[in-house]
Design a protein around this motif. Structure first.
Motif, PDB file in Angstrom:
ATOM      1  N   THR A  30      -4.395  -1.741  -7.957  1.00 46.75           N
ATOM      2  CA  THR A  30      -5.607  -0.922  -7.940  1.00 46.75           C
ATOM      3  C   THR A  30      -5.247   0.501  -7.541  1.00 46.75           C
ATOM      4  N   PHE A  31      -6.013   1.462  -8.079  1.00 47.90           N
ATOM      5  CA  PHE A  31      -5.695   2.873  -7.887  1.00 47.90           C
ATOM      6  C   PHE A  31      -6.962   3.660  -7.580  1.00 47.90           C
ATOM      7  N   GLU A  32      -6.805   4.676  -6.728  1.00 50.86           N
ATOM      8  CA  GLU A  32      -7.910   5.584  -6.449  1.00 50.86           C
ATOM      9  C   GLU A  32      -7.946   6.710  -7.462  1.00 50.86           C
ATOM     10  N   ASP A  33      -9.104   7.358  -7.559  1.00 53.31           N
ATOM     11  CA  ASP A  33      -9.263   8.622  -8.296  1.00 53.31           C
ATOM     12  C   ASP A  33      -9.031   8.498  -9.794  1.00 53.31           C
ATOM     13  N   TYR A  82       0.838  -1.207   0.000  1.00 49.93           N
ATOM     14  CA  TYR A  82       0.000   0.000   0.000  1.00 49.93           C
ATOM     15  C   TYR A  82       0.866   1.247   0.000  1.00 49.93           C
ATOM     16  N   TRP A  95      -2.882   0.185  -4.239  1.00 45.20           N
ATOM     17  CA  TRP A  95      -2.736  -1.113  -3.588  1.00 45.20           C
ATOM     18  C   TRP A  95      -2.191  -2.126  -4.587  1.00 45.20           C
ATOM     19  N   THR A  99      -2.066   9.908  -4.356  1.00 48.14           N
ATOM     20  CA  THR A  99      -3.168   9.001  -4.641  1.00 48.14           C
ATOM     21  C   THR A  99      -2.884   7.648  -4.020  1.00 48.14           C
ATOM     22  N   ASP A 100      -3.908   7.016  -3.457  1.00 51.75           N
ATOM     23  CA  ASP A 100      -3.752   5.684  -2.880  1.00 51.75           C
ATOM     24  C   ASP A 100      -3.576   4.633  -3.967  1.00 51.75           C
ATOM     25  N   ASP A 113      -7.207  -0.099 -12.996  1.00 53.35           N
ATOM     26  CA  ASP A 113      -6.775  -1.268 -12.233  1.00 53.35           C
ATOM     27  C   ASP A 113      -6.402  -2.371 -13.228  1.00 53.35           C
ATOM     28  N   ASN A 167       0.080   5.708  -0.087  1.00 56.84           N
ATOM     29  CA  ASN A 167      -0.873   6.811  -0.186  1.00 56.84           C
ATOM     30  C   ASN A 167      -0.399   7.886  -1.149  1.00 56.84           C
TER      31      ASN A 167
END
Length: 233
Positions: free
Chosen positions: A177-180, A141, A153, A150-151, A185, A143
């Protein structure tokens, strides 16, 4: 865990620093130090070429304490295009412990840095649990993936099995996997064989990603064969 035929400045420096340890291989059983010098036909990180599909040199050095704490540095050549950095240098610290006769747990904080391109640097927490020596589960992980606040995983499962004639078979499947919506992914995978000859290990692997990986990175995420030759202990 997310980088042209050249042995990078980092690799050369590491090789020079590590030479005394190679000379004292007879003390390897007692030494808390480990090292490696590697040549690869392509540096592939989570299914994506970090060297524009070209060979490079790599080197690493680790100190491990009697209680399982360890720290080290690892370097590789990279090529992200015109004006990009030429070197990746990772600094890491971690702890590994046998939680039972058949389970080992390792947690590591890894800082990815790119001299001359600090805007790409970021830090990732990586855990790896090994079961019965042959199977492993990785969860990582950050952040701040790619220094974008951006987060991100990464989840992976893998294994290693002995083959006849002292060869080993390895396999791994991972999911990023990615945020925003910073990237799609995607899934990466690899399968390979390797064999050690004393301090030298030779390996051949086949790497690939799914369609989302290729959408993110184009030809750099295409399926490919990678040859690896390393020396170390």
């Amino acid at each position: 865990m997310n980088h042209a035929t050249r042995c990078t400045a980092a690799a050369v420096l590491c090789a020079a620093l590590l030479a005394p340890f190679a000379a004292s291989a007879q003390d390897e059983a007692e030494s808390p130090f480990s090292w490696n010098i590697t040549g690869v036909s392509d540096y592939v990180f989570r299914g994506v070429s970090q060297t524009d599909e070209n060979p490079t040199g790599q080197a690493g050095f680790t100190y491990t304490s009697p209680v399982g704490l360890y720290a080290g540095v690892w370097g590789s050549g990279v090529d992200f295009g015109d004006g990009s950095p030429d070197v990746e240098v990772d600094y890491f610290i971690g702890y590994g412990v046998d939680v039972s006769p058949n389970v080992n747990f390792d947690v590591m904080l890894n800082h990815y840095s790119y001299p001359g391109a600090s805007d790409l640097a970021y830090t990732e927490l990586i855990t790896k649990t090994t079961f019965a020596e042959h199977y492993n589960l990785t969860v990582a992980y950050t952040n701040d993936v790619w220094n974008t606040d951006t987060d991100g995983w990464y989840y992976a499962v893998g294994g290693e099995w002995a083959l006849p004639q002292e060869f080993n078979l390895t396999a791994n499947v991972g999911r990023s996997t990615f945020e925003d919506g910073i990237a799609k992914d995607y899934t990466d995978w690899n399968v390979g064989v390797n064999r050690s000859f004393g301090m030298v290990t030779l390996g051949l692997g086949y790497y690939g990603t799914d369609g989302n990986g290729r959408d993110n990175s184009g030809k750099l995420a295409d399926n490919r064969v990678v040859f690896t030759a390393s020396v170390g202990k």
